[in-house]
Write a protein that holds these residues in place. Structure first.
Motif, mmCIF file in Angstrom:
data_model
loop_
_atom_site.group_PDB
_atom_site.id
_atom_site.type_symbol
_atom_site.label_atom_id
_atom_site.label_comp_id
_atom_site.label_asym_id
_atom_site.label_seq_id
_atom_site.Cartn_x
_atom_site.Cartn_y
_atom_site.Cartn_z
ATOM 1 N N LEU A 97 0.816 -1.225 0.000
ATOM 2 C CA LEU A 97 0.000 0.000 0.000
ATOM 3 C C LEU A 97 0.847 1.270 0.000
ATOM 4 C CD1 LEU A 97 -2.244 -1.997 0.401
ATOM 5 C CD2 LEU A 97 -3.106 -0.661 2.271
ATOM 6 N N LEU A 140 -3.141 4.647 9.715
ATOM 7 C CA LEU A 140 -4.432 5.146 10.184
ATOM 8 C C LEU A 140 -5.518 4.311 9.493
ATOM 9 C CD1 LEU A 140 -3.534 8.920 9.983
ATOM 10 C CD2 LEU A 140 -3.861 7.612 12.067
ATOM 11 N N CYS A 141 -5.957 3.270 10.183
ATOM 12 C CA CYS A 141 -6.951 2.369 9.581
ATOM 13 C C CYS A 141 -8.347 2.900 9.893
ATOM 14 C CB CYS A 141 -6.779 0.955 10.135
ATOM 15 S SG CYS A 141 -8.127 -0.131 9.648
ATOM 16 N N VAL A 142 -9.166 2.972 8.865
ATOM 17 C CA VAL A 142 -10.514 3.525 9.043
ATOM 18 C C VAL A 142 -11.385 2.682 9.981
ATOM 19 C CG1 VAL A 142 -10.602 4.793 6.866
ATOM 20 C CG2 VAL A 142 -11.288 2.394 6.913
ATOM 21 N N LEU A 143 -10.976 1.455 10.230
ATOM 22 C CA LEU A 143 -11.770 0.579 11.100
ATOM 23 C C LEU A 143 -11.258 0.553 12.539
ATOM 24 C CD1 LEU A 143 -12.187 -2.487 8.715
ATOM 25 C CD2 LEU A 143 -13.621 -0.476 8.915
ATOM 26 N N CYS A 197 -11.342 0.227 0.393
ATOM 27 C CA CYS A 197 -9.887 0.150 0.534
ATOM 28 C C CYS A 197 -9.426 -1.300 0.426
ATOM 29 C CB CYS A 197 -9.426 0.784 1.835
ATOM 30 S SG CYS A 197 -10.399 0.343 3.263
ATOM 31 N N THR A 198 -10.093 -2.219 1.116
ATOM 32 C CA THR A 198 -9.642 -3.619 1.052
ATOM 33 C C THR A 198 -9.895 -4.196 -0.331
ATOM 34 O OG1 THR A 198 -11.276 -3.722 2.828
ATOM 35 C CG2 THR A 198 -9.436 -5.215 2.966
ATOM 36 N N LEU A 233 -4.029 4.065 0.485
ATOM 37 C CA LEU A 233 -5.259 4.626 1.062
ATOM 38 C C LEU A 233 -5.362 6.132 0.798
ATOM 39 C CD1 LEU A 233 -7.743 4.161 2.923
ATOM 40 C CD2 LEU A 233 -6.271 4.705 4.854
ATOM 41 N N LYS A 243 -6.377 -4.244 -2.126
ATOM 42 C CA LYS A 243 -5.828 -5.583 -1.857
ATOM 43 C C LYS A 243 -6.446 -6.645 -2.771
ATOM 44 C CE LYS A 243 -4.607 -4.491 2.899
ATOM 45 N NZ LYS A 243 -4.809 -4.745 4.310
ATOM 46 N N SER A 266 -1.913 -2.781 10.277
ATOM 47 C CA SER A 266 -2.806 -2.327 9.215
ATOM 48 C C SER A 266 -2.206 -1.073 8.598
ATOM 49 C CB SER A 266 -4.158 -1.999 9.818
ATOM 50 O OG SER A 266 -3.969 -0.991 10.783
ATOM 51 N N CYS A 267 -3.030 -0.317 7.875
ATOM 52 C CA CYS A 267 -2.601 1.020 7.483
ATOM 53 C C CYS A 267 -2.297 1.780 8.773
ATOM 54 C CB CYS A 267 -3.726 1.735 6.736
ATOM 55 S SG CYS A 267 -4.077 1.028 5.124
ATOM 56 N N ARG A 305 -16.130 -0.749 2.309
ATOM 57 C CA ARG A 305 -14.705 -1.005 2.538
ATOM 58 C C ARG A 305 -13.962 -1.103 1.225
ATOM 59 N NH1 ARG A 305 -13.389 -5.406 7.089
ATOM 60 N NH2 ARG A 305 -11.244 -5.529 6.418
#
Ligand code: SF4
Length: 404
Positions: free
Chosen positions: A166, A318-321, A217-218, A199, A222, A315-316, A215
């Motif tokens: 990413l 700053l993961c949105v989840l 992003c995934t 992201l 990915k 994860s990223c 989602r």
């Protein structure tokens, strides 16, 4: 049933599912064509224009809409016949093994029956074994498990670690290099696919952050990157028959209700085609978080230092989840490492006028992280220490040193 017959049946399931999907798509197109034809009819009926050119335009629009409807109707009929034929072929092929059930009616149940207890056999039959790795702890424990099985089956050469990179704008430094080292340790091939801009670029282009319901992003960063890799791997094999691909993913049942419902093996009818039968395997579905750390500790496997700093997932950045405390910790680690991601994401928020999460902005996270200050209270092995205790951490660090 022997494994070759099982694979042949799975391919018929694939064909049947794909034919059903084509039929559903054709029906949707036909329904749209009907709506367009009705709209064209109404436009013509409602028009009170006396002007010849306007009327001729509406008549020609209606003719085109009728033509499209006829064509789409024929396509839907053909798709229906193809789906019915594929279902019948599957039923006929399954009949000798069936105890009276009609597989066309429940392909999911048929797949469950065909896959039951077959994972190791499938590994032996597969032509290529891609392992999707984020570089995180679950991917690492999965890789260890798959490599152990593949080695026992004499198939280690078929294992390929695939990493969706990413990029620096999204991930912690060193993730790609870490995954490459993890693959190297087992002597298996490593392929990285770039998700350009990660992201950050995705949000910038879309003007919105993804969330748990969308989602993207995934899927975009990915999952969608996988298809070209599978194509490449199958092309390289140069087979004159359909290749069998077992694609491994490191999800665990205890992570969420949705993951608990996932089967250990599933037929991937979107990635599969005449050239390849693709089976998705979830080999660590049954593992607990403690067992993941035990696998890592007992085998001296190298994990990312972000875990030692107290982050629960790799994860990223700053993961949105992620939850509030997790995000603040990540931002504090950025302060320690001199990373400017939180500031960049806060600027992005201001520019697009959309906040990171519904009730939480990166600007708030960043302000709180700055108030609390950089993270300084962690050292190598802390993740093992937290999960398995001091002695396990000491042994792990010794093993890691020996493996270096
Ligand atoms: S780690 Fe989080 S933000 Fe990044 S791709 Fe996955 S879900 Fe999206």
């Amino acid at each position: 049933m022997d494994i070759r017959s099982c694979l042949a049946l799975l391919d018929l399931v694939r064909l049947s599912e794909q034919a059903d999907r084509s039929f559903a798509t054709a029906c949707r197109r036909h329904a749209k064509a009907i709506t367009a034809r009705r709209a064209a009819e109404s436009a013509l009926a409602d028009s009170d224009s006396e002007e010849g050119k306007v009327r001729a335009g509406l008549v020609s629009r209606l003719e085109a809409a009728r033509r499209r409807q006829r064509e789409d109707s024929l396509k839907a009929q053909r798709a229906f016949l193809a789906a019915r034929a594929a279902g019948k072929r599957l039923s006929r092929a399954y009949a000798p093994y069936a105890a009276g059930s009609a597989p066309g009616a429940n392909r999911a149940a048929l797949c469950r029956e065909l896959f039951a207890g077959r994972l190791l056999e499938l590994i032996g039959q597969a032509d290529v074994l891609p392992v999707q790795s984020s570089g995180g702890k679950d991917s690492l424990a999965m890789l260890h498990r798959v490599v152990t099985w593949a080695r026992a089956a004499g198939c280690l050469h078929k294992v390929v670690v695939v990493h969706a990179d990413l990029g620096e704008s999204s991930e912690w430094p060193g993730v790609r290099e870490l995954v490459a080292r993890q693959a190297e340790r087992y002597g298996v091939r490593f392929i990285a696919v770039e998700a350009e801009g990660g992201l950050y670029r995705l949000v910038e282009k879309r003007g919105k952050f993804p969330d748990s319901k969308n989602r993207l992003c995934t899927s975009q960063l990915k999952r969608d990157r996988l298809a070209p890799v599978i194509t490449l791997l199958v092309q390289e094999l140069g087979l004159s028959r359909q290749a069998v691909v077992v694609n491994f993913m490191g999800i665990r049942a205890e992570e969420s209700a949705a993951r608990r419902r996932k089967p250990e093996l599933a037929l991937d009818t979107r990635l599969g085609n005449g050239n390849r039968l693709v089976v998705t395997a979830h080999p660590i579905l049954d593992m607990s978080e403690t067992e993941v750390w035990q696998t890592i500790a007992q085998n001296g496997l190298e994990y990312h230092p972000a875990y030692d700093a107290g982050l629960p997932r790799l994860s990223c950045i700053l993961c949105v989840l992620a939850g509030r405390e997790w995000l603040i910790r990540a931002a504090r680690l950025c302060l320690t490492l001199g990373l400017t991601h939180p500031q960049r994401y806060a600027d992005l928020e201001a520019r697009i006028g959309h906040t990171f999460q519904k009730k939480l902005s990166v600007a708030e996270i960043w302000a709180e992280a700055q108030r609390r200050g950089p993270l300084e209270d962690w050292e190598r092995g802390d993740a093992i220490r937290r999960h398995l205790g001091e002695e396990a951490a000491a042994q792990y660090l010794r093993r890691l040193e020996l493996a270096a």
